[in-house]
Design an enzyme around this catalytic site. Sequence first.
Site, short mmCIF file in Angstrom:
data_model
loop_
_atom_site.label_atom_id
_atom_site.label_comp_id
_atom_site.label_asym_id
_atom_site.label_seq_id
_atom_site.Cartn_x
_atom_site.Cartn_y
_atom_site.Cartn_z
N ASP A 57 0.87 -1.18 0.01
CA ASP A 57 0.00 -0.01 0.11
C ASP A 57 1.03 1.15 0.00
O ASP A 57 2.01 1.06 0.05
CB ASP A 57 -0.94 -0.18 1.19
N SER A 58 0.37 2.37 0.03
CA SER A 58 0.99 3.65 -0.21
C SER A 58 1.53 3.99 1.40
O SER A 58 2.43 4.61 1.54
CB SER A 58 0.47 4.77 -0.38
N TYR A 78 -1.11 8.47 -2.44
CA TYR A 78 -1.35 8.19 -3.63
C TYR A 78 -2.60 8.74 -4.16
O TYR A 78 -2.67 8.87 -5.49
CB TYR A 78 -1.43 6.74 -3.78
N GLY A 79 -3.49 9.03 -3.48
CA GLY A 79 -4.87 9.09 -4.04
C GLY A 79 -5.01 10.34 -4.77
O GLY A 79 -6.05 10.57 -5.35
N CYS A 116 -4.41 -1.63 -1.97
CA CYS A 116 -4.56 -0.43 -2.02
C CYS A 116 -5.65 -0.09 -3.17
O CYS A 116 -5.39 -0.64 -4.18
CB CYS A 116 -3.36 0.59 -2.70
N ASN A 117 -6.57 0.59 -2.83
CA ASN A 117 -7.66 0.77 -3.78
C ASN A 117 -7.24 1.74 -4.97
O ASN A 117 -7.69 1.56 -6.29
CB ASN A 117 -8.96 1.35 -3.15
N THR A 118 -6.47 2.70 -4.80
CA THR A 118 -6.02 3.48 -6.05
C THR A 118 -5.03 2.79 -6.77
O THR A 118 -5.40 3.14 -8.03
CB THR A 118 -5.17 4.69 -5.14
N GLU A 169 -2.89 8.20 8.61
CA GLU A 169 -1.28 8.18 8.77
C GLU A 169 -0.82 8.88 10.16
O GLU A 169 0.37 8.44 10.57
CB GLU A 169 -0.45 8.78 7.53
N CYS A 202 -11.17 2.44 0.53
CA CYS A 202 -9.44 3.08 0.42
C CYS A 202 -9.09 2.03 1.95
O CYS A 202 -10.02 2.08 2.87
CB CYS A 202 -9.45 4.30 0.86
N THR A 203 -8.00 1.36 1.75
CA THR A 203 -7.65 0.46 2.94
C THR A 203 -6.98 1.25 4.08
O THR A 203 -7.03 0.71 5.40
CB THR A 203 -6.70 -0.34 2.60
N HIS A 204 -7.11 2.60 4.14
CA HIS A 204 -6.76 3.15 5.24
C HIS A 204 -8.28 3.54 6.19
O HIS A 204 -8.11 3.86 7.31
CB HIS A 204 -6.54 4.89 4.86
#
Length: 268
Positions: A13-14, A45-46, A76-78, A156, A188-190
Amino acid sequence: MNSPNKAPIGIFDSGIGGLTVAKAVAEALPNEHIIYFGDTARVPYGIKSTETVRDYALQITDFLIQKGVKMILIACNTVSAFAKDEIIQLAKGIPVLDVISAGTETAFSHPKHQHIGVIGTLGTVNSEAYIRAIKEHNASTVVSQKACPLLVPLAEEGWINNDIAKLTLTEYLEPFKSLNIDSLILGCTHYPLFKEVIPSILANDNIEIIDSAESIANTAKMKLEAMRALNDSSGKFECYVTDRPQRFHELAERFLGRKISNVIVTHL
Ligand code: DGL
């Protein structure tokens, strides 16, 4: 030579968001050696262009291939929206799973999917990847999307339950209150980091909150079983980041709820 079954599973992921996936994979497959890669120098990244995200994602894929992974999970979805096909091509036969397919399948595994809400990064929402994936399952499902770009920096920072996080979520989720959605995909995985707060902000217990982590972990398990590629003895969890390893270490242990060994900084 190590048996191929001992090879690691690569998850990336980012930043820390993909740890929500890594956690589910470690629970479903406790004997697997997991390599997690968080691109902490270049998160988020988004808000970046397709070309940039694709470039970053292919560098990470290459890194994971060099590590000898037997499977790649795009957590990561993006990246799933922008670079899935290119990653599959680069992986040359190594199975690649992605969170957009997993999230969509999870949404349709629940009984209610007349009107699905999707929240994600600007990149994911603008790509309309979820709309395409959902319409492929059922053309008559209504999809309402909303980009929530501030949620990634909040996650983050570890601000997942404070007043600022709640206020930001209230602002972003407001439109869904009058839309009559029956489920909400955390695209979004966040975002699963905010999972405990979201239902109270939506003020509707009937909305199914969809997180792709468990579903992608189960698919990984089924695939490895079918390939007879399960590991029976490692359980090792290795982390690589591109910046701020100490910060990542602290947050990762908090979110995973367990100790992890050193986080290694690597430059791609
Ligand atoms: N967690 C990622 C996603 O699922 C990336 C978020 C970001 O870096 O903007 O899209």
